[in-house]
Structure formats: C-alpha cells, structure tokens
Design a protein around this motif. Structure first.
Motif, PDB file in Angstrom:
ATOM      1  N   PRO A 164      -6.391 -24.312 -21.982  1.00 17.86           N
ATOM      2  CA  PRO A 164      -6.677 -23.114 -21.200  1.00 17.86           C
ATOM      3  C   PRO A 164      -5.384 -22.430 -20.768  1.00 17.86           C
ATOM      4  CG  PRO A 164      -6.907 -25.069 -19.847  1.00 17.86           C
ATOM      5  CD  PRO A 164      -6.625 -25.554 -21.237  1.00 17.86           C
ATOM      6  N   SER A 165      -5.515 -21.214 -20.324  1.00 18.93           N
ATOM      7  CA  SER A 165      -4.384 -20.507 -19.710  1.00 18.93           C
ATOM      8  C   SER A 165      -4.831 -20.017 -18.342  1.00 18.93           C
ATOM      9  CB  SER A 165      -3.943 -19.323 -20.579  1.00 18.93           C
ATOM     10  OG  SER A 165      -5.010 -18.412 -20.756  1.00 18.93           O
ATOM     11  N   SER A 166      -3.862 -19.628 -17.524  1.00 15.18           N
ATOM     12  CA  SER A 166      -4.219 -19.250 -16.159  1.00 15.18           C
ATOM     13  C   SER A 166      -3.263 -18.178 -15.641  1.00 15.18           C
ATOM     14  CB  SER A 166      -4.166 -20.474 -15.235  1.00 15.18           C
ATOM     15  OG  SER A 166      -2.837 -20.965 -15.128  1.00 15.18           O
ATOM     16  N   LYS A 167      -3.666 -17.585 -14.508  1.00 15.19           N
ATOM     17  CA  LYS A 167      -2.831 -16.579 -13.862  1.00 15.19           C
ATOM     18  C   LYS A 167      -3.079 -16.634 -12.359  1.00 15.19           C
ATOM     19  CE  LYS A 167      -1.880 -11.625 -13.656  1.00 15.19           C
ATOM     20  NZ  LYS A 167      -2.259 -10.266 -14.140  1.00 15.19           N
ATOM     21  N   ALA A 168      -1.996 -16.712 -11.605  1.00 14.61           N
ATOM     22  CA  ALA A 168      -2.083 -16.677 -10.149  1.00 14.61           C
ATOM     23  C   ALA A 168      -1.879 -15.245  -9.673  1.00 14.61           C
ATOM     24  CB  ALA A 168      -1.038 -17.589  -9.527  1.00 14.61           C
ATOM     25  N   THR A 169      -2.805 -14.795  -8.822  1.00 15.05           N
ATOM     26  CA  THR A 169      -2.729 -13.428  -8.284  1.00 15.05           C
ATOM     27  C   THR A 169      -2.834 -13.463  -6.756  1.00 15.05           C
ATOM     28  OG1 THR A 169      -3.848 -12.621 -10.286  1.00 15.05           O
ATOM     29  CG2 THR A 169      -3.735 -11.135  -8.403  1.00 15.05           C
ATOM     30  N   PRO A 170      -1.853 -12.884  -6.013  1.00 17.21           N
ATOM     31  CA  PRO A 170      -0.588 -12.352  -6.520  1.00 17.21           C
ATOM     32  C   PRO A 170       0.345 -13.469  -6.977  1.00 17.21           C
ATOM     33  CG  PRO A 170      -0.571 -12.357  -4.151  1.00 17.21           C
ATOM     34  CD  PRO A 170      -1.956 -12.787  -4.552  1.00 17.21           C
ATOM     35  N   GLY A 171       1.353 -13.086  -7.751  1.00 17.40           N
ATOM     36  CA  GLY A 171       2.283 -14.056  -8.292  1.00 17.40           C
ATOM     37  C   GLY A 171       3.579 -14.119  -7.509  1.00 17.40           C
ATOM     38  N   ASN A 172       4.647 -14.456  -8.208  1.00 14.36           N
ATOM     39  CA  ASN A 172       5.965 -14.529  -7.566  1.00 14.36           C
ATOM     40  C   ASN A 172       6.290 -13.221  -6.848  1.00 14.36           C
ATOM     41  OD1 ASN A 172       6.889 -17.164  -8.482  1.00 14.36           O
ATOM     42  ND2 ASN A 172       6.867 -16.259 -10.541  1.00 14.36           N
ATOM     43  N   GLY A 173       6.875 -13.342  -5.665  1.00 14.69           N
ATOM     44  CA  GLY A 173       7.265 -12.131  -4.959  1.00 14.69           C
ATOM     45  C   GLY A 173       7.497 -12.359  -3.484  1.00 14.69           C
ATOM     46  N   LYS A 174       7.850 -11.254  -2.800  1.00 15.51           N
ATOM     47  CA  LYS A 174       8.080 -11.298  -1.365  1.00 15.51           C
ATOM     48  C   LYS A 174       6.969 -10.523  -0.673  1.00 15.51           C
ATOM     49  CE  LYS A 174      13.112 -11.513  -1.872  1.00 15.51           C
ATOM     50  NZ  LYS A 174      14.415 -10.859  -1.539  1.00 15.51           N
ATOM     51  N   TYR A 175       6.439 -11.116   0.411  1.00 15.40           N
ATOM     52  CA  TYR A 175       5.280 -10.539   1.086  1.00 15.40           C
ATOM     53  C   TYR A 175       5.538 -10.538   2.594  1.00 15.40           C
ATOM     54  CZ  TYR A 175       3.388 -11.502  -3.516  1.00 15.40           C
ATOM     55  OH  TYR A 175       3.206 -11.544  -4.869  1.00 15.40           O
ATOM     56  N   THR A 176       4.953  -9.557   3.273  1.00 14.19           N
ATOM     57  CA  THR A 176       5.230  -9.379   4.703  1.00 14.19           C
ATOM     58  C   THR A 176       4.300 -10.178   5.601  1.00 14.19           C
ATOM     59  OG1 THR A 176       3.806  -7.420   4.728  1.00 14.19           O
ATOM     60  CG2 THR A 176       6.175  -7.073   4.337  1.00 14.19           C
ATOM     61  N   GLY A 177       3.230 -10.723   5.053  1.00  8.27           N
ATOM     62  CA  GLY A 177       2.279 -11.485   5.872  1.00  8.27           C
ATOM     63  C   GLY A 177       1.537 -12.495   5.035  1.00  8.27           C
ATOM     64  N   PRO A 178       0.555 -13.187   5.634  1.00  6.16           N
ATOM     65  CA  PRO A 178      -0.219 -14.190   4.888  1.00  6.16           C
ATOM     66  C   PRO A 178      -0.829 -13.611   3.615  1.00  6.16           C
ATOM     67  CG  PRO A 178      -0.708 -14.313   7.222  1.00  6.16           C
ATOM     68  CD  PRO A 178       0.120 -13.069   7.028  1.00  6.16           C
ATOM     69  N   VAL A 179      -0.889 -14.429   2.579  1.00  3.54           N
ATOM     70  CA  VAL A 179      -1.374 -13.998   1.267  1.00  3.54           C
ATOM     71  C   VAL A 179      -2.466 -14.960   0.799  1.00  3.54           C
ATOM     72  CG1 VAL A 179      -0.757 -13.572  -1.140  1.00  3.54           C
ATOM     73  CG2 VAL A 179       0.866 -13.033   0.678  1.00  3.54           C
ATOM     74  N   ASP A 180      -3.567 -14.411   0.272  1.00  6.26           N
ATOM     75  CA  ASP A 180      -4.614 -15.214  -0.358  1.00  6.26           C
ATOM     76  C   ASP A 180      -4.366 -15.227  -1.865  1.00  6.26           C
ATOM     77  OD1 ASP A 180      -6.022 -15.901   1.946  1.00  6.26           O
ATOM     78  OD2 ASP A 180      -7.093 -13.989   1.945  1.00  6.26           O
ATOM     79  N   VAL A 181      -4.044 -16.379  -2.400  1.00  2.00           N
ATOM     80  CA  VAL A 181      -3.716 -16.504  -3.817  1.00  2.00           C
ATOM     81  C   VAL A 181      -4.941 -17.017  -4.572  1.00  2.00           C
ATOM     82  CG1 VAL A 181      -2.244 -17.627  -5.521  1.00  2.00           C
ATOM     83  CG2 VAL A 181      -1.305 -16.951  -3.292  1.00  2.00           C
ATOM     84  N   LYS A 182      -5.314 -16.315  -5.609  1.00  2.00           N
ATOM     85  CA  LYS A 182      -6.425 -16.701  -6.467  1.00  2.00           C
ATOM     86  C   LYS A 182      -5.882 -17.079  -7.830  1.00  2.00           C
ATOM     87  CE  LYS A 182     -10.834 -15.033  -8.293  1.00  2.00           C
ATOM     88  NZ  LYS A 182     -11.795 -13.881  -8.339  1.00  2.00           N
TER      89      LYS A 182
END
Length: 801
Positions: free
Chosen positions: A706-724
C-alpha cells in the motif's frame, strides 16, 4: 404487593422455571435450579407447553436489558425505532405471561409448532422420493445432442433426461473430444413449477465433436452422435455455470453422504477430513417420571442408553396387599417391582425419598432414581396402575445412528498441502437453522461441477485451500429434525439430578456459539448463560464441547486458513468481530481502522454477490460488528478465530426479511421456512460464500504494497493540527510520536468511534510522526521491515510555533 401475592408470584415463577428452564437467579434470588433437596409446595407436574416464534415489543432499554438477563431464546433478528425494540423470540405461553409483567408484549405470532410440523412432513416426502429413486436403476435418455453456428461462434447443446432427475443431487457430466483433446462439463438441471424436465448444456466449442458421452453420478451412462441444429438457437440461458444442487432440508447423515460421494467422484480435488472429537451422539438415557405431583414423584433413569437396553426397563409401584409390609425392590431381568411399605391398615406409606433410596440400593445395575427437581420427596407414593416403561423419547428412525458422530470437513482444492491460502465455511452451530448446511453443500457442488467449464471457479479451486463443515452440530440437528424443531444447542446434558427429569429434555445442551474461549461469559462478557437449561448455556467450562474443539483443531492444524464464514440464520445480517461486550458495554478490542476498512471493503463484494441471485439486499443497519447491529454474543466462535488465530472471520445470518407489498411490512422468514424460500436463501448465500473465496483469492494474489499520505504533511503551523493518514487501500497504520522507529508493537490508528471512520492525530506541539502501513495481505509499505533496522518508514515532522 401483599405477602400473599408475593408468595403466589414466587410459586408461579418456580413453575415457570420448571417448565422453561430459564436461569432466573440473576434477578430473583433463590429461583435458580435447586442444588439440594428443599421443601416446596406440592404442585402438579408441569405439562409440556407448545412453543412459537413471536415478535415481541420491548418498550425501552431497561426492558431490553431485562430480556437479555432472563435468558429468553432470541432469534438473530432485532429492530429498533424511537427507543422501542421489536425482537423475535422462541417462547412458551408461560414465558409470554411472565414477560408481560416487565412490559414486554407480543405483537405478532410468526410461526407455530403446526407450521414446523409441516416443514418436517415436506422434508420427509422429498427424502422418501429420493429413496425410491435411488432404489431404481438410473437410466439416461439423450433428448438432443446438437451443434450450431451463429454470428458469435460454434456451440454444443445437449438435453438429457435422467430417471432420477427429480432429485437435485443427481448430476450429469458430458465428455467429448475437441481437436483431439478430451473435454468435459456438468449439465444444468431444469425444473419448471416443481416438475423436472431435463438436464441441459450450452457452451461454445472450438471444433464440432462427433459424439458425446453422458455419465450420471448415480452410475447411468448414455452416448449419442452430435447432429446439426437447423439454425435455431435453443431458448436457454447462455451460460455454462451450473447451480441448484439442493432440493430439500438435509439431515447430517445425508450431508456427509453427499460429501463422501463428492470425494469419490472428484478424488483429485476433494478429500474428507474426519474431526478428532466425536460428539456425544443422538442418544439419551431412558427415563420416566412416576407420580403426578412434585413432592411424591420419583424420577427414574436407566444406566444404559435408551437404544442399548434402557428402553426395555420398566418400573412398577405396587401395594403388596398385606398389612405392615416393608418397602421391597425386586429386579427380574429388566423389570423392576417396588412393593411399597404399608401400615397396619394396609395403606401404602412409602415416601418418594424412601422409594428413591430403595431403588438406588437394590436396582442400581439398571437405574438411578431421584426425587423431582430437588424436592425433599416427603409425599407418599401411590401405586401405579400399569408399569412405567422407561424411554429415551427419541423419534428418529433406525437410519439415524445413536452413536457418537464424527464431524467431517470437506476439503476442496487442487493443492491441499497448506501451500495455498485457506478459506473456512462452517454451518449449523445452532441445530434449528436448517438452511445453513445447504449453503455449504451447494457451494461444494458448484466448485466441483463447474471446475472444468468455468474459469473463475477453476482459479478459486486451483489457488485456494477450501474447508467446508456442513454441520458443526449433527446431534442437535438430528434432534431438531426429528424431535423438537426449535433445538438450538447440542444434546449433551450437563445438568445434575435436579434438572435431569424428562420434562427438561428440550432444554438440555450447550450453545456451541457461546462455548469458545474468547470473550466468554466466564470472563464477564454478556450474551452467554450459566444455567444448564438456559437457551444460551455456555457449558460447564470454556471449550467443554467436542464440537467446538473440532473447530479449534481445524484452525490449529491448518494455519493457512486466513478467512472464515460462520453461517447462521435468520434475519439477514452480515457481521464481524468484536462479538461481545461486558456489563459496562466495553467490547472486546476493536479492529484497527485499517482492519475495519478491509472488513467493509470485502463485505461490499460479498453482499453484491448475494444480491445477484434474486436481489436480496443485506441492509447497512444489519452490516458491521456484531454488537453494533445485533447484541452481545459471549464466547462465539468467530471471535475465537479473529482474536486467537488472526483469521478474518464473518458471520452470515441467512434469511433476510421479505417485503410484503400488501401489508407494506417486512416479514420474517424464520429458521425453517417453506423449502421454496429456504432454497432461495441457500442459492444466494452460496453466492456469498463463493464471494468470500473471491476475496481470499484476490488477497492471495495481492503482492502490491500500500501507499499512504499524511495530511497536512511536513511544515510549520501556528496552532494544534489534526493529521489524517490516508491509504491507497484498507491498511493498518502503525505509528510513533516520540521519534522512535515504528514496529508491530507500536500504536495503531483506530476508529474515531463506533461505526465511524479512522481517527486523526491531534498534534499540539512539535512532533515527528513515524509510521508504516500494512494491508490485509501482509504487504508493507515501501517493503519496510519492522523487525529489522531499516529506516524506510514514513516520517512527517510538524513544527508548532
């Protein structure tokens, strides 16, 4: 409630317990089966009550919980709307009266004993027809043997009539030579409005054969030259896929005889596996309850099984006709004479307890005796008008063996050495579910008789190792077919003397789908019973029953089994683990989000195949994990296969409700519908079982990671992030949040809630998510090895400012 009313209610419950064998001890202290002799009011011996399947209206959750607590024999059909439940149940009139006191009422009577008797008569007439056909010589008459060519190609068409064609088990095979190569195919059986017309075959050929040989599985043969058809195409389906090999409800001996015949006919594709744990057997001790009321009755049971001499024993209570006579027991062969003690006026004075003691001391070579259900037996025994003849009460004919039964599995495959992925289908854990064995037999016949002529079938048989167990519970099945239609359990009596009188004969046995070791009632899970006469009795211990141990043995011996289907009825459900929850409704561990997604994806394919037969749709509300769509079933076998063996295990509940256009209501079909309906259920769920095999085949051939993708991915964020994390196919995601290397021991992505989708990861501080994905076939993303030292896993870093 006044004290007088309380005493009356308590006496009524004692009588109800005696009649139904329900385990009331969970809600009313002192009403479980007595374990020692106790003083009880002298009452008439309860008479046998009729049972019916009814639809109960359960007004609220509290009443629903009480219904489960009472151990009422529920079917596999329940509907909820506006906080009210409609539940089908197998009940007696006394149970109906008791349920009313909890606000649970009967909405509709669905099936009565008279209707069940009609099913038995219907089955028996077909069996008799088959017996008469088998007794005559099987002759074949070739009606047509033609070839024709149209715009699509050249075709072979055959019509052949068999003298035994009225039975669906009669199969005809055609053999011919085509371009120097021998070809063969199975003919389809054509029946119109109950009348057998003929068998036929229509399929394309690459060259026109000169002749054809027809062989019956009963031994008949015929040959014919092949002539040209005058340009007209016969009006028959353009298919060479053969179905419809069952025409009546089948007893265990018929099922396994059919299996043995298939192994002889297809020795290169079939073998029969004898399971190591023999059942108790369709047998009982011979018994009699002598006396009309509870404190003067004596229960006598033979030492020998009924068919091995117990049915020959008689017991007579006699006043010797003399004053001051002592209690005396005389044994003459199989005749037991009890001369009762008398007083100075010649009146009998022996109590039930005294007679029991005398029988056990003086006739122990033939019988054991007890008072009635733990009563002290203080009542004075009355002389009998005639000798009581002990009987095991079994009604089946001599064709049904009373000996312990060897349960068998039909193993189908070109390679049966464990090298191919295994699929298991097993049926009739619950004896009264007559349709379910037909699903396995129909499936076996289709796999074998279409092997030479259908490419999809050939792929399945060549690339899978298929195990089919037509009847897990043969003893109970024989009892259901011959004695008591609503028998759910096996026939093993684990009750002590106080619950072993013949009035309980329909209540003995163990629910084989509550006897397994995972999520058991013995571990505090709901849905199994501990009363030996209860309808969901889980047995005296986990895995106590040979029938359940056979399933465990089969899974242990064949670790290549990766998929399984437990076939039940009725209600039209399609379910998987977890199957049980505890008193706080905490379920067994839920599958990971990826595993759950695979269950759903596979279900789409299987349910579509079921629908193909006649349009039956298994409703979304009846598809999913067992507790989410039905109720808790502690100790069920599918949970064992999933949690202990890692097998993707589903449960069919055949027999979906039928929509009645006139009443505009869904109508239940029952455990034993008229065979016309039972036949249709067998056909559509055989489609579904073969659909499971297609799922297994595709899994076995799946070598694509299988293959996969995390969204959002690598990066800088100003507050809490929900990663799917999304995957290209159903796949389990293992991850870490502390920067460590992920392994099979790492946390899995779970469901966000019951019947919801995969959870998201809430990232509130700078975090690196390391993860990998594994699909149901075992392929790992990027070929990462969690057991090694490689770094080719996925890694996403989220920087939170």
């Amino acid at each position: 409630m006044t004290q007088q009313k309380k005493q009356k209610w308590k006496r009524n419950l004692v009588v109800m317990t005696a009649i139904t064998g329900l385990g009331f001890s969970t809600f009313y202290t002192g009403l479980s089966i007595p374990v020692a002799a106790v003083e009880q009011p002298d009452q008439p011996i309860p008479k046998k009550e009729s049972v019916s399947i009814v639809q109960l209206v359960v007004p609220n959750d509290k009443a629903k919980d009480k219904l489960l607590e009472l151990g009422i024999d529920l079917t596999h059909r329940i509907e909820a709307h506006d906080g009210v439940y409609e539940v089908d149940a197998v009940v007696t009139p006394t149970e109906i009266a008791m349920l009313k006191t909890f606000g649970i009422n009967v909405k509709e009577t669905l099936i009565t004993e008279n209707q069940w008797s009609t099913r038995v008569a219907e089955r028996q007439s077909t069996v008799q027809l088959q017996a008469s056909l088998a007794a005559s010589e099987d002759t074949l008459k070739v009606l047509r043997a033609n070839h024709f060519t149209n715009q699509s190609g050249t075709f072979l068409y055959l019509e052949v009539k068999s003298s035994a064609g009225a039975t669906a088990s009669t199969a005809l095979k055609a053999t011919w030579t085509e371009n120097g190569e021998e070809k063969s195919a199975t003919l389809s059986r054509l029946v119109d409005y109950g009348e057998y017309l003929y068998h036929y075959l229509l399929l394309p050929v690459s060259a026109i054969p000169s002749s054809v040989k027809i062989e019956s599985n009963l031994g008949g043969t015929a040959t014919s030259t092949i002539t040209e058809w005058l340009g007209k195409e016969p009006k028959h389906p353009k298919t060479d896929y053969v179905t419809d090999f069952v025409d009546h409800y089948m007893a265990p001996n018929e099922l396994y005889e059919r299996a043995e015949n298939l192994s002889k006919e297809f020795p290169n594709l079939v073998e029969i596996i004898d399971m190591p744990n023999k059942t108790n057997g369709y047998r009982r001790l011979a018994q009699a309850t002598i006396g009309g009321t509870t404190n003067l009755a004596v229960v006598v049971s033979s030492k020998a099984w009924g068919h091995e001499g117990g049915n020959d024993v008689s017991v007579e209570f006699k006043n010797p006709g003399t004053n001051n006579a002592p209690l005396k027991v005389t044994v003459d062969g199989t005749r037991i004479l009890v001369d009762l003690a008398t007083d100075s006026s010649g009146k009998a004075t022996s109590t039930a307890a005294q007679v029991v003691k005398a029988l056990n001391e003086n006739a122990s070579q033939l019988v054991t005796a007890t008072t009635y259900r733990g009563n002290t037996g203080a009542g004075v025994v009355a002389p009998t008008t005639n000798a009581a003849i002990l009987t095991d009460g079994l009604k089946a004919g001599a064709d049904v063996s009373r000996d312990p039964f060897t349960v068998k599995a039909i193993r189908i495959g070109k390679h049966r050495d464990g090298s191919k992925q295994g699929v298991l289908g097993y049926a009739q854990e619950h004896a009264r579910e007559w349709v379910t064995p037909l699903v396995t037999i129909e499936t076996a016949e289709r796999l074998l008789r279409n092997y030479n002529q259908d490419s999809v079938t050939r792929k399945l048989v060549d690339n899978l190792d298929i195990f089919l167990v037509p009847s897990v519970n043969p003893d109970g099945a024989n009892y259901s077919l011959n004695d008591y239609n609503m028998q759910r359990k096996n026939m093993t009596n684990h009750c002590g003397p106080t619950a072993s009188d013949p009035g309980y004969r329909n209540n003995w046995g163990v629910d084989l789908n509550r006897n397994h070791s995972v999520g058991s009632v013995f571990d505090g899970y709901i849905g199994g019973g501990t009363s030996c006469t209860g309808d969901t009795y889980a047995g005296p211990a986990k895995n106590s029953e040979p029938e359940g141990r056979n399933l465990v043995w089969l899974a242990d011996k064949n670790p290549n089994i990766k998929f399984a289907m437990n076939i039940h009825s009725y209600g039209g459900y399609f379910m998987w683990s977890p199957g049980a929850y505890d008193s706080k409704r905490t379920t067994l561990p839920r599958p990971s989000a990826g595993e759950e997604a695979f269950y759903w994806a596979a279900s789409d394919n299987i349910l579509n195949d079921i629908q193909d037969h006649r349009g039956t749709v298994i409703l979304p509300s009846r598809t999913g994990p067992i507790p989410d769509v039905l109720y808790s079933a502690a100790g069920n076998s599918a949970d064992y296969l999933w949690y202990e063996k890692g097998i993707y295990a589903w449960n069919f509940e055949v027999g979906a409700d039928l929509w009645n256009k006139d009443t505009k209501r869904w109508q239940a079909v029952g455990f034993q519908p008229a065979f016309a309906e039972g036949h249709e259920e067998a056909m559509e769920f055989a489609n579904g079982l073969i659909g499971l095999m297609k799922v297994a085949y595709n899994s076995a051939k799946d070598h694509q990671p299988p293959s996969s993708k995390a969204t959002p991915g690598n990066g800088k964020y100003t507050g809490p992030v929900d990663v799917k994390i999304e995957t290209s196919e159903p796949a389990t995601i293992y991850y870490t949040l502390d920067g460590s290397r992920p392994t099979f021991q790492s946390t899995k992505i779970k469901l966000s809630g019951t019947r919801e989708f995969a959870e998201t990861l809430k990232i509130e501080k700078t975090t690196t998510i390391n993860y990998f994905t594994v699909d149901a076939a075992g392929n790992i993303e990027k070929n990462f090895n969690p057991l090694g030292n490689g770094k080719n896993y996925n890694s996403v870093t989220l920087t939170i400012k």
